[in-house]
Design an enzyme around this catalytic site. Structure first.
Site, PDB file in Angstrom:
ATOM      1  N   CYS A  89      41.672  36.054  34.340  1.00 13.58           N
ATOM      2  CA  CYS A  89      42.976  36.192  34.175  1.00 13.58           C
ATOM      3  C   CYS A  89      43.592  35.592  32.873  1.00 13.58           C
ATOM      4  O   CYS A  89      44.233  36.119  31.762  1.00 13.58           O
ATOM      5  CB  CYS A  89      43.770  36.272  35.314  1.00 13.58           C
ATOM      6  SG  CYS A  89      45.600  36.463  35.042  1.00 13.58           S
ATOM      7  N   MET A 121      51.054  39.970  42.252  1.00 14.51           N
ATOM      8  CA  MET A 121      51.334  38.714  41.758  1.00 14.51           C
ATOM      9  C   MET A 121      51.361  38.332  40.319  1.00 14.51           C
ATOM     10  O   MET A 121      50.345  38.729  39.776  1.00 14.51           O
ATOM     11  CB  MET A 121      50.069  37.864  42.298  1.00 14.51           C
ATOM     12  CG  MET A 121      49.968  37.730  43.870  1.00 14.51           C
ATOM     13  SD  MET A 121      48.519  36.687  44.220  1.00 14.51           S
ATOM     14  CE  MET A 121      47.248  38.030  44.083  1.00 14.51           C
ATOM     15  N   MET A 134      48.017  44.251  44.716  1.00 12.89           N
ATOM     16  CA  MET A 134      47.855  45.465  43.527  1.00 12.89           C
ATOM     17  C   MET A 134      47.861  44.869  42.113  1.00 12.89           C
ATOM     18  O   MET A 134      48.974  44.199  41.971  1.00 12.89           O
ATOM     19  CB  MET A 134      48.888  46.517  43.744  1.00 12.89           C
ATOM     20  CG  MET A 134      48.611  47.368  45.027  1.00 12.89           C
ATOM     21  SD  MET A 134      49.804  48.699  45.457  1.00 12.89           S
ATOM     22  CE  MET A 134      49.132  50.086  44.248  1.00 12.89           C
ATOM     23  N   CYS A 159      40.777  30.397  42.589  1.00 11.70           N
ATOM     24  CA  CYS A 159      41.949  31.517  42.816  1.00 11.70           C
ATOM     25  C   CYS A 159      42.015  31.971  44.043  1.00 11.70           C
ATOM     26  O   CYS A 159      42.874  32.177  44.668  1.00 11.70           O
ATOM     27  CB  CYS A 159      41.840  32.510  41.406  1.00 11.70           C
ATOM     28  SG  CYS A 159      43.281  33.794  41.690  1.00 11.70           S
TER      29      CYS A 159
HETATM   30  N1  ATP Z   1      48.084  40.119  39.804  1.00 15.37           N
HETATM   31  C1  ATP Z   1      47.447  40.525  41.115  1.00 15.37           C
HETATM   32  N2  ATP Z   1      48.397  40.849  42.101  1.00 15.37           N
HETATM   33  C2  ATP Z   1      47.897  41.149  43.208  1.00 15.37           C
HETATM   34  N3  ATP Z   1      46.626  41.437  43.587  1.00 15.37           N
HETATM   35  C3  ATP Z   1      45.657  40.968  42.876  1.00 15.37           C
HETATM   36  C4  ATP Z   1      46.224  40.749  41.109  1.00 15.37           C
HETATM   37  N4  ATP Z   1      44.947  40.436  40.623  1.00 15.37           N
HETATM   38  C5  ATP Z   1      43.870  40.667  41.560  1.00 15.37           C
HETATM   39  N5  ATP Z   1      44.408  41.455  42.591  1.00 15.37           N
HETATM   40  C6  ATP Z   1      43.548  41.671  43.736  1.00 15.37           C
HETATM   41  O1  ATP Z   1      42.317  41.147  43.900  1.00 15.37           O
HETATM   42  C7  ATP Z   1      41.401  42.145  43.755  1.00 15.37           C
HETATM   43  C8  ATP Z   1      40.223  41.445  43.104  1.00 15.37           C
HETATM   44  O2  ATP Z   1      40.682  41.128  41.629  1.00 15.37           O
HETATM   45  P1  ATP Z   1      39.724  41.313  40.424  1.00 15.37           P
HETATM   46  O3  ATP Z   1      40.502  40.587  39.068  1.00 15.37           O
HETATM   47  O4  ATP Z   1      38.316  41.142  40.586  1.00 15.37           O
HETATM   48  O5  ATP Z   1      40.174  42.823  39.948  1.00 15.37           O
HETATM   49  P2  ATP Z   1      39.267  43.877  39.750  1.00 15.37           P
HETATM   50  O6  ATP Z   1      37.834  44.206  40.329  1.00 15.37           O
HETATM   51  O7  ATP Z   1      39.120  44.319  38.256  1.00 15.37           O
HETATM   52  O8  ATP Z   1      40.158  45.128  40.638  1.00 15.37           O
HETATM   53  P3  ATP Z   1      41.266  46.002  39.930  1.00 15.37           P
HETATM   54  O9  ATP Z   1      40.550  47.295  39.487  1.00 15.37           O
HETATM   55  O10 ATP Z   1      42.173  46.125  41.353  1.00 15.37           O
HETATM   56  O11 ATP Z   1      41.950  45.161  38.927  1.00 15.37           O
HETATM   57  C9  ATP Z   1      42.029  43.267  43.140  1.00 15.37           C
HETATM   58  O12 ATP Z   1      41.515  44.437  43.453  1.00 15.37           O
HETATM   59  C10 ATP Z   1      43.503  43.237  43.749  1.00 15.37           C
HETATM   60  O13 ATP Z   1      43.500  43.636  45.206  1.00 15.37           O
END
Ligand code: ATP
Length: 367
Positions: free
Chosen positions: A198, A37, A12, A102
């Protein structure tokens, strides 16, 4: 095993996608645990990740839907396995893809191992991709939302990793995910999508990189005419095919980056769209990952960068960890980026681009 007896650890991030992921799994009856994380120290004077606010959003959603949640710190793993690689690649003049690393090293290794140690059966993320199980094991498929498909970044995942992974959003379109967030009235329902890498976020990339690698300005040369075109700010700031930010113009159309000479610290540029200097017909790639066994040579389609339409290619396996990928013609195929191979919607695998050729002759992208 029924869903009730199956524990899924959801990554999450505090974003809308992973919030909906957790809720959907809960609706399906799984035992759901949310884990955030922390991969980057946001008290670092250069970092901009808003980890504290994001964890607060994880807390809100987890409490709302009624699941346990934790935070885990992978700063060291992230630094050693992703950030160091990122800097090393830039030092070599290449253009790395930290999101691919990552996923390979953190989300589906450090995080997955951590979840398994906690007794989880699966991990789940909000990635737009699909996993299906068939007689050969697992296959990874593109997310049905073409615009959001993230399999390009997941190309290094193995059978082992995928067999313990759920992607509950893979069969949904992004607007449907937003609608679900509203239907369930999740705290993150209107949260803006995150963009960028990130640890860089939306901050100025040049400024960020210059905090870690010394900038070494040098000469910019027209590759065709040998003409001096002024100064560049440091080779690492430029990518093959890049047009913006060169600060040169003039008659004859825009200029594009066509090569770097690390020894002389010169940046080569060419003028005009679709310039021959950027056109290649094959590449060699290493760090090869095939999700399922393949023949020694085969035809399929490929992407050389994320936002690109698939190109028909022929693939030859050259050895233990090397493939050759041939195609009609492509522009600005860039060392350090991933080449990802597809059979329709199924991901065959991927690799990292090392060398690029035109009709058998190597392009001097990096001298
Ligand atoms: N800091 C974190 N801690 C835990 N899980 C992460 C974290 N960053 C990303 N994830 C997981 O990896 C997935 C994909 O990451 P991405 O950075 O592409 O996010 P996203 O598509 O913007 O999704 P979200 O809306 O959930 O942030 C996320 O949906 C989440 O399940």
């Amino acid at each position: 095993m029924t869903n009730k007896d199956t524990t899924v650890v959801v990554g999450m991030s505090g974003g809308v996608d992973s919030s909906v992921t957790a809720k959907l799994l809960l609706e399906e009856g799984y035992n759901v645990v949310g884990i955030f994380m922390k991969n980057w120290d946001d008290t670092d004077e250069f970092g901009v990740c808003t980890a504290t606010n994001d964890y607060e959003d994880v807390r809100l959603v987890a409490e709302e839907i009624g699941i346990p949640y934790y935070s885990v710190n992978f700063e060291k793993e992230y630094h050693d396995r992703v950030f160091q690689y990122f800097l090393d690649e830039y030092k070599k003049g290449r253009t790395p893809n930290p999101d691919v690393m990552c996923n390979k090293e953190i989300k589906f290794k450090a995080f997955l191992d951590h979840a398994m140690k906690l007794g989880a059966d699966y991990v789940a993320t909000g990635h737009y991709a699909r996993v299906i199980h068939d007689e050969n094991g697992v296959q990874m498929l593109r997310g049905v939302d073409n615009n959001k498909d993230q399999t390009y970044f997941l190309n290094q995942l193995t059978q082992e990793q995928l067999s313990r992974t759920l992607f509950p959003l893979g069969h949904l379109e992004k607007p449907e995910v937003r609608e679900l967030a509203h239907k369930y009235d999740l705290a993150t329902k209107d949260k803006k999508d995150s963009t960028g890498i990130c640890f860089i976020g939306e901050r100025d990339f040049k400024e960020f990189l210059s905090n870690y690698l010394p900038a070494n300005p040098g000469r910019m040369i027209n590759m065709e005419t040998g003409e001096d075109k002024g100064r560049h700010d440091g080779l690492m700031y430029y990518t093959i095919g890049q047009r913006q930010g060169l600060g040169i113009g003039g008659d004859g159309g825009p200029y594009f980056v066509a090569g770097k000479n690390l020894e002389t610290n010169e940046l080569y540029v060419v003028q005009g769209d679709n310039h021959e200097a950027l056109i290649s017909t094959s590449l060699i790639a290493s760090e090869v990952n095939f999700i399922n066994p393949v023949a020694d040579s085969f035809d399929c389609t490929a992407k050389f960068r994320y936002r690109q339409k698939d190109v028909p290619v022929s693939v030859k396996v050259l050895g233990e960890d090397q493939i050759e990928v041939s195609y009609d013609s492509a522009s600005a195929v860039t060392p350090g980026q991933a080449v990802v191979l597809y059979d329709g919607d199924t991901v065959i695998g991927g690799a990292t681009i090392d060398k690029v050729f035109r009709n058998g002759e190597e392009l001097e992208y990096l001298a």
